[in-house]
Design an enzyme around this catalytic site. Structure first.
Site, mmCIF file in Angstrom:
data_model
loop_
_atom_site.group_PDB
_atom_site.id
_atom_site.type_symbol
_atom_site.label_atom_id
_atom_site.label_comp_id
_atom_site.label_asym_id
_atom_site.label_seq_id
_atom_site.Cartn_x
_atom_site.Cartn_y
_atom_site.Cartn_z
ATOM 1 N N HIS A 161 56.059 46.967 57.129
ATOM 2 C CA HIS A 161 57.562 45.688 56.943
ATOM 3 C C HIS A 161 57.510 45.487 55.585
ATOM 4 C CE1 HIS A 161 55.441 45.995 61.351
ATOM 5 N NE2 HIS A 161 56.320 44.849 60.779
ATOM 6 N N ASN A 217 56.257 31.435 52.305
ATOM 7 C CA ASN A 217 57.472 32.187 52.509
ATOM 8 C C ASN A 217 58.784 31.662 53.200
ATOM 9 O OD1 ASN A 217 57.600 33.653 54.180
ATOM 10 N ND2 ASN A 217 56.546 34.708 53.301
ATOM 11 N N ILE A 230 59.713 32.092 56.451
ATOM 12 C CA ILE A 230 60.432 33.358 56.827
ATOM 13 C C ILE A 230 59.027 33.709 58.049
ATOM 14 C CG2 ILE A 230 61.865 35.006 56.735
ATOM 15 C CD1 ILE A 230 63.135 32.644 56.150
ATOM 16 N N HIS A 278 61.979 41.175 56.744
ATOM 17 C CA HIS A 278 60.555 41.534 57.694
ATOM 18 C C HIS A 278 60.016 42.324 57.445
ATOM 19 C CE1 HIS A 278 56.909 39.713 60.231
ATOM 20 N NE2 HIS A 278 56.939 40.270 60.745
ATOM 21 N N GLU A 311 35.366 30.438 70.959
ATOM 22 C CA GLU A 311 35.460 31.921 71.895
ATOM 23 C C GLU A 311 36.141 32.538 70.531
ATOM 24 O OE1 GLU A 311 34.186 29.396 75.298
ATOM 25 O OE2 GLU A 311 36.546 29.352 74.268
ATOM 26 N N HIS A 313 27.297 33.706 83.971
ATOM 27 C CA HIS A 313 28.088 33.328 85.121
ATOM 28 C C HIS A 313 29.009 34.255 85.559
ATOM 29 C CE1 HIS A 313 25.696 30.324 83.352
ATOM 30 N NE2 HIS A 313 25.958 28.866 83.907
ATOM 31 N N HIS A 359 36.439 29.056 87.213
ATOM 32 C CA HIS A 359 35.019 29.779 86.691
ATOM 33 C C HIS A 359 34.771 31.021 87.356
ATOM 34 C CE1 HIS A 359 35.761 25.979 84.070
ATOM 35 N NE2 HIS A 359 34.622 26.165 84.032
ATOM 36 N N ARG A 369 24.258 33.557 86.867
ATOM 37 C CA ARG A 369 23.922 32.369 87.255
ATOM 38 C C ARG A 369 22.575 31.910 88.546
ATOM 39 N NH1 ARG A 369 26.297 26.164 88.114
ATOM 40 N NH2 ARG A 369 26.356 27.337 90.004
#
Length: 657
Positions: free
Chosen positions: A28, A187, A189, A262, A409, A459, A471, A518
């Site tokens: 790049h 930039n 871009i 790029h 998180e 849990h 969950h 849990r």
């Protein structure tokens, strides 16, 4: 500032970068060409560093968050005197090279962090700046400042589009990390073209809303950049974003200002045009201007003098503060300096492994005063209160050890990487197991960098119950185990949870994930009297059954007690139950050891409240898998287990065959 010499440094960054990418036929060039002046003035005039010692404790840190532009970093590291040779640069992106495609921690002298995935670099840097603040509060005295450095970052458009940068930047502003300075390569871009097609928000206002100081300048005004950094340093209660207008691919007329710059080499014609435009001889491969070499040769003494001045301060501080010096050394080496009082349990005690983990965490926190961390707004459910006199980290109390990460998180995990990379501190973080999906990319970098971050994940199964399938982790533990160099431990009761924490605290070269319940689990009698040592190979015999059992059940976590209960329902066969605390570690053991623990049983069954993936190689057939390969239901835990057929009676049927 020797502006003319720095211009030659920038020229050399451009030529080295475009030639390395061309030789590799991969890379790049846009960012290295477009940000060469920033790299030059940063490493030449701004950073407090010594290339002769890349591990100097009080060095300024620089993280290239836009890691695809790695040749910018490799070029300036080479020019400024780090252990990056011209031959290393010529082998860019080749097998075994010190200059891999994206910066990799531990592979290249002077690279502070693995920073390939966009956005994680700035989030990691927030962790570094946080660590600097915490270490300064712990060790600096009125007479001596031995922790006093800045964290610098270069971000691109992509970094600021990724959500993790928002999470981390919000945290940094909230916590007033004034020694964090971020340069924005503005930039406009990206790979698909102008960023306006997908990204046209007001970045300055966004960062002001986060509580940052926002400054603006020109990428090609080196004196201006130095002045902006000086202004940023005056603001001690806000991190700073320095927005620098730039041109992607500057100096290469065939691609400048376009998306073509790029992610692809310039090509022979593009290289020729760039050399002509830059005033470099047409046949000058990997050209380095003599003035650039002379500039850094002259700087060498000043770099060394900066470290030597700090060494004198450090020595005076150590002499005046012997107890702090002993603590500094212990923290640097990861050694305990306190006394742990781990809880003891008796057979029949019933408690969730998250609660046992919480008690063990407090013991480890007392044993290791450099343990710092917190949870993603889940201190109560994750049971991560550190106990004793541990206070929260705040801008007003940077000596606090408990970090309020907020509901972030991904940034939480990336920041833990930064804390670990900084040195001196051992980080942990916590959330619900199912939300490990939010932080998994940062956990992957923990593993890549061999960082001993501790992840508390509670849990951990369908027994979450009423919260429902969103969950209830099904595939999550398997997904974590699939990451190389991640230790996933799923303790079966409170005693195992305590040992798991002890192992986690001792682990120095890998992240550790603690998978915790849990629901309450009963502490059971272990058949192996030396199980606390045996389990360090990943598994041990929980219920012997016989010297040569008919069936062995390999179970983890809450399913160990389920297996013990199921074994009682099987008649006419001897059943061994093995508790598999760390499945991948157990799988890595020699066949002989596995056979001793499994017992050469004719039938081997696996039991786990999750997907079958990864257990297949340990069992004797598909009909020996007692697992869950579908999503759960919303109902009380026992009702969910019954609905899914996950009962001792059904496990007994599998055992019986």
């Amino acid at each position: 500032m020797n502006k003319s010499a720095l211009e030659k440094v920038a020229l050399s960054v451009r030529t080295l970068s475009m030639d390395a990418i061309q030789k590799a036929n991969s890379g790049h060039p846009g960012l290295p060409l477009g940000a060469a002046e920033l790299a030059s003035v940063l490493y030449g005039e701004i950073l407090n560093h010594n290339p002769a010692n890349s591990k100097w404790a009080n060095r300024d840190r620089f993280v290239l968050s836009a890691g695809h532009g790695s040749m910018l970093l490799y070029s300036i590291l080479h020019l400024s005197g780090y252990k990056v040779s011209l031959d290393d640069i010529k082998s860019f992106r080749q097998l075994g090279s010190k200059c891999p495609g994206h910066p990799e921690y531990g592979m290249t002298d002077g690279v502070e962090s693995t920073s390939g995935p966009l956005g994680q670099g700035i989030a990691t840097a927030v962790g570094m700046a946080l660590a600097e603040s915490m270490m300064a509060a712990q060790f600096n005295t009125a007479e001596h400042k031995i922790v006093d450095h800045y964290t610098y970052v270069l971000v691109g458009e992509g970094c600021l589009q990724e959500g993790v940068s928002s999470e981390a930047s919000s945290f940094a502003g909230t916590n007033k990390l004034g020694k964090l300075i971020v340069f924005y390569d503005e930039n406009k871009i990206s790979i698909d073209g102008s960023t306006d097609i997908a990204f046209n928000e007001d970045i300055g206002k966004r960062y002001e809303a986060y509580g940052w100081q926002v400054l603006r300048g020109n990428m090609y005004d080196m004196e201006g950049i130095a002045a902006l950094v000086a202004e940023a340093k005056k603001e001690t209660c806000k991190p700073s974003l320095i927005m620098l207008k730039s041109e992607i691919g500057k100096g290469a007329p065939t691609v400048v200002g376009t998306a073509k710059a790029h992610g692809a080499p310039l090509g022979a014609e593009g290289i020729a045009a760039a050399r002509a435009n830059l005033g470099v001889p047409a046949d000058a491969d990997f050209y380095v201007a003599p003035e650039a070499t002379a500039y850094f040769a002259e700087k060498k003494a000043a770099f060394a003098a900066a470290e030597e001045a700090w060494n004198k301060t450090f020595d005076a501080w150590a002499k005046a503060n012997p107890e702090k010096k002993a603590q500094w050394d212990a923290w640097a080496e990861g050694k305990p300096t306190g006394t742990a009082a781990f809880p003891e349990y008796k057979i029949g005690d019933s408690l969730a492994t998250r609660n046992a983990s919480g008690a063990a965490l407090q013991a480890v926190a007392a044993e290791y005063p450099n343990l710092v961390g917190g949870s993603a707004d889940l201190q109560g459910p994750n049971v991560t209160k550190m106990g004793g006199d541990v206070k929260d980290y705040t801008p007003e109390n940077p000596s606090g050890r408990y970090i309020r990460y907020g509901i972030r998180e991904f940034a939480m995990a990336a920041m833990c990487n930064g804390i670990a990379l900084h040195g001196g501190l051992r980080p942990f973080c916590a959330t619900f197991m199912v939300f490990a999906d939010y932080l998994r990319p940062a956990l992957r970098l923990s593993a890549l960098m061999h960082l001993p971050v501790i992840y508390i994940l509670t849990h951990d199964s369908i027994y979450v119950g009423e919260d429902g399938p969103t969950h209830q982790p099904i595939e999550t533990v398997s997904a974590l185990r699939a990451i190389p160099n991640v230790r996933v431990m799923r303790p079966a009761d409170a005693e195992e949870a305590t040992v798991a924490w002890q192992i986690a605290a001792e682990t120095k070269d890998a992240p550790v994930c603690l998978s915790l319940t849990r629901q309450n689990l009963t502490v059971f009698e272990k058949a192996d009297p030396d199980w606390k040592n045996t389990v360090r190979c990943g598994a041990y015999i929980a219920q012997k059954g016989a010297d040569k059992p008919d069936v062995t059940v390999l179970a983890s976590g809450s399913e160990v007690t389920l297996a013990i209960e199921a074994a009682k329902l099987v008649s006419g066969k001897t059943v061994r139950v093995v508790s598999v605390l760390d499945r991948e570690l157990f799988k890595a053991q020699k066949d002989e050891l596995q056979k001793v623990i499994i017992g050469d049983a004719a039938r081997v069954v696996a039991a786990e409240a999750g997907t079958a993936m990864g257990w297949e190689g340990l069992v004797t057939g598909k009909d020996c898998l007692f697992t869950i390969d579908r999503f759960g239901e919303s109902a009380p835990a026992k009702v969910v287990a019954q609905a899914l057929g996950f009962t001792a009676e059904n496990l007994a049927k599998v055992i019986a065959g």
